[in-house]
Motif scaffolding. Sequence first.
Motif, PDB file in Angstrom:
ATOM      1  N   PHE A  95     -17.999 -40.517  19.232  1.00  0.00           N
ATOM      2  CA  PHE A  95     -17.675 -39.334  20.027  1.00  0.00           C
ATOM      3  C   PHE A  95     -18.686 -38.221  19.764  1.00  0.00           C
ATOM      4  N   LEU A  96     -18.971 -37.936  18.504  1.00  0.00           N
ATOM      5  CA  LEU A  96     -19.873 -36.855  18.140  1.00  0.00           C
ATOM      6  C   LEU A  96     -21.292 -37.132  18.646  1.00  0.00           C
ATOM      7  N   THR A  97     -21.732 -38.371  18.527  1.00  0.00           N
ATOM      8  CA  THR A  97     -23.078 -38.721  18.979  1.00  0.00           C
ATOM      9  C   THR A  97     -23.209 -38.569  20.487  1.00  0.00           C
ATOM     10  N   LEU A  98     -22.203 -39.027  21.228  1.00  0.00           N
ATOM     11  CA  LEU A  98     -22.253 -38.916  22.688  1.00  0.00           C
ATOM     12  C   LEU A  98     -22.163 -37.447  23.114  1.00  0.00           C
ATOM     13  N   ALA A  99     -21.391 -36.641  22.405  1.00  0.00           N
ATOM     14  CA  ALA A  99     -21.291 -35.217  22.733  1.00  0.00           C
ATOM     15  C   ALA A  99     -22.649 -34.543  22.626  1.00  0.00           C
ATOM     16  N   ARG A 135     -15.943 -47.733  23.369  1.00  0.00           N
ATOM     17  CA  ARG A 135     -15.373 -47.006  22.228  1.00  0.00           C
ATOM     18  C   ARG A 135     -14.791 -45.667  22.693  1.00  0.00           C
ATOM     19  N   ILE A 136     -15.523 -44.982  23.569  1.00  0.00           N
ATOM     20  CA  ILE A 136     -15.045 -43.689  24.064  1.00  0.00           C
ATOM     21  C   ILE A 136     -13.793 -43.879  24.915  1.00  0.00           C
ATOM     22  N   ALA A 137     -13.791 -44.902  25.757  1.00  0.00           N
ATOM     23  CA  ALA A 137     -12.607 -45.168  26.578  1.00  0.00           C
ATOM     24  C   ALA A 137     -11.398 -45.472  25.698  1.00  0.00           C
ATOM     25  N   ARG A 138     -11.620 -46.195  24.607  1.00  0.00           N
ATOM     26  CA  ARG A 138     -10.533 -46.518  23.688  1.00  0.00           C
ATOM     27  C   ARG A 138     -10.011 -45.254  23.000  1.00  0.00           C
ATOM     28  N   PHE A 169     -14.605 -36.643  28.214  1.00  0.00           N
ATOM     29  CA  PHE A 169     -15.911 -36.481  28.850  1.00  0.00           C
ATOM     30  C   PHE A 169     -15.769 -36.494  30.370  1.00  0.00           C
ATOM     31  N   GLN A 170     -16.591 -35.679  31.004  1.00  0.00           N
ATOM     32  CA  GLN A 170     -16.712 -35.698  32.452  1.00  0.00           C
ATOM     33  C   GLN A 170     -17.962 -36.502  32.796  1.00  0.00           C
ATOM     34  N   ARG A 171     -17.779 -37.603  33.525  1.00  0.00           N
ATOM     35  CA  ARG A 171     -18.917 -38.444  33.882  1.00  0.00           C
ATOM     36  C   ARG A 171     -19.522 -37.966  35.190  1.00  0.00           C
ATOM     37  N   HIS A 209     -13.311 -30.035  15.190  1.00  0.00           N
ATOM     38  CA  HIS A 209     -12.538 -30.772  14.180  1.00  0.00           C
ATOM     39  C   HIS A 209     -13.315 -32.009  13.707  1.00  0.00           C
ATOM     40  N   VAL A 210     -13.975 -32.676  14.647  1.00  0.00           N
ATOM     41  CA  VAL A 210     -14.775 -33.854  14.289  1.00  0.00           C
ATOM     42  C   VAL A 210     -15.968 -33.435  13.443  1.00  0.00           C
ATOM     43  N   GLU A 211     -16.622 -32.324  13.834  1.00  0.00           N
ATOM     44  CA  GLU A 211     -17.776 -31.851  13.064  1.00  0.00           C
ATOM     45  C   GLU A 211     -17.353 -31.446  11.652  1.00  0.00           C
ATOM     46  N   ALA A 212     -16.204 -30.812  11.530  1.00  0.00           N
ATOM     47  CA  ALA A 212     -15.718 -30.439  10.197  1.00  0.00           C
ATOM     48  C   ALA A 212     -15.434 -31.671   9.354  1.00  0.00           C
ATOM     49  N   ALA A 213     -14.832 -32.705   9.981  1.00  0.00           N
ATOM     50  CA  ALA A 213     -14.558 -33.947   9.260  1.00  0.00           C
ATOM     51  C   ALA A 213     -15.852 -34.596   8.799  1.00  0.00           C
ATOM     52  N   GLN A 214     -16.862 -34.573   9.668  1.00  0.00           N
ATOM     53  CA  GLN A 214     -18.155 -35.153   9.298  1.00  0.00           C
ATOM     54  C   GLN A 214     -18.773 -34.405   8.123  1.00  0.00           C
ATOM     55  N   ALA A 215     -18.707 -33.064   8.175  1.00  0.00           N
ATOM     56  CA  ALA A 215     -19.279 -32.260   7.088  1.00  0.00           C
ATOM     57  C   ALA A 215     -18.576 -32.547   5.763  1.00  0.00           C
TER      58      ALA A 215
END
Length: 304
Positions: free
Chosen positions: A4-8, A30-33, A43-45, A62-68
Amino acid sequence: MRVFLTLARAASLGRAGQVLKMDPATVGRRIARLEARLGQRLFQRSHQGYALTEDGLRLLPHVEAAQAHLRAAETPSDSGSGLSGQIRLGAPDGCANYLLPQVIANICAEHPALEVQIVALPRVFNLSRREADMAIGVSAPQAGRLSVQKITEYHLHFAAARDYLDRHDPITRVADLRGHQLVGYIPDMIFDSELDYLARLDLPAAQMTSNSVPVQLNLLRQGGGLGVVHDFALPHAPELQRVLVKAFSLTRAFYLIRHADDRRNTRLGQFADALRRGMCAQVRQLEGAVLQAELPAQAISENP
């Protein structure tokens, strides 16, 4: 979450797949799942790629904080206070080309585990959509949930190639520029009013224009005419000489812009401090080199 973070950040299945070393179709699945699991469209395609929806934007910090936190936990205890991980920095192309390389090289030399991505674009970065972890701007934004700090002031003057100046009469006042070709920005592509250097001068429109500072500088190096140049860029273009130094001078500033949610992020804070110190020192060094190079010529003109 990593996908998710990489695609963002990549905004494309293909580019995200390259970073993740996955097939783009796998990234899409993975994103669809993830979207199915959360019951949200993240995401808007479109034909332009993948853009975060409002739900995606809410999830992102929240994802960025988890990654950090994960990176901090994975860092060996004997690594000291060294920075690590990836940081994406957005900057105007003039700053990115002529100021940041040495600054970032010095920071990375001090922190070998750090990866810095410099995104050089002649436009304003959208930090709300996480186009970068932080950005350098030429003005302080007045809207948005942003944290803004002034980095340093810098100066700009008219300049031209020495061989161009040798072929023309001396330029002693701003009015003399009316008889010369000018180099500048494409008017409708000036993304910040602070870059509209010629707006207050009673001069004809520039004949040669570009939205790119390096392109403008190279037009001047080829003897195309006169244009307003960052003093810190002049050591990279020894063919150029400042003119009308006392009659025309601009002072501008760089600002470090971060998302308000990142103010308590220690890693980004340490990088921001190093970046500010490095940019201040680099501007002083490069502008000082320009003044030093002009001293002999000034001494000769004052003592014929």
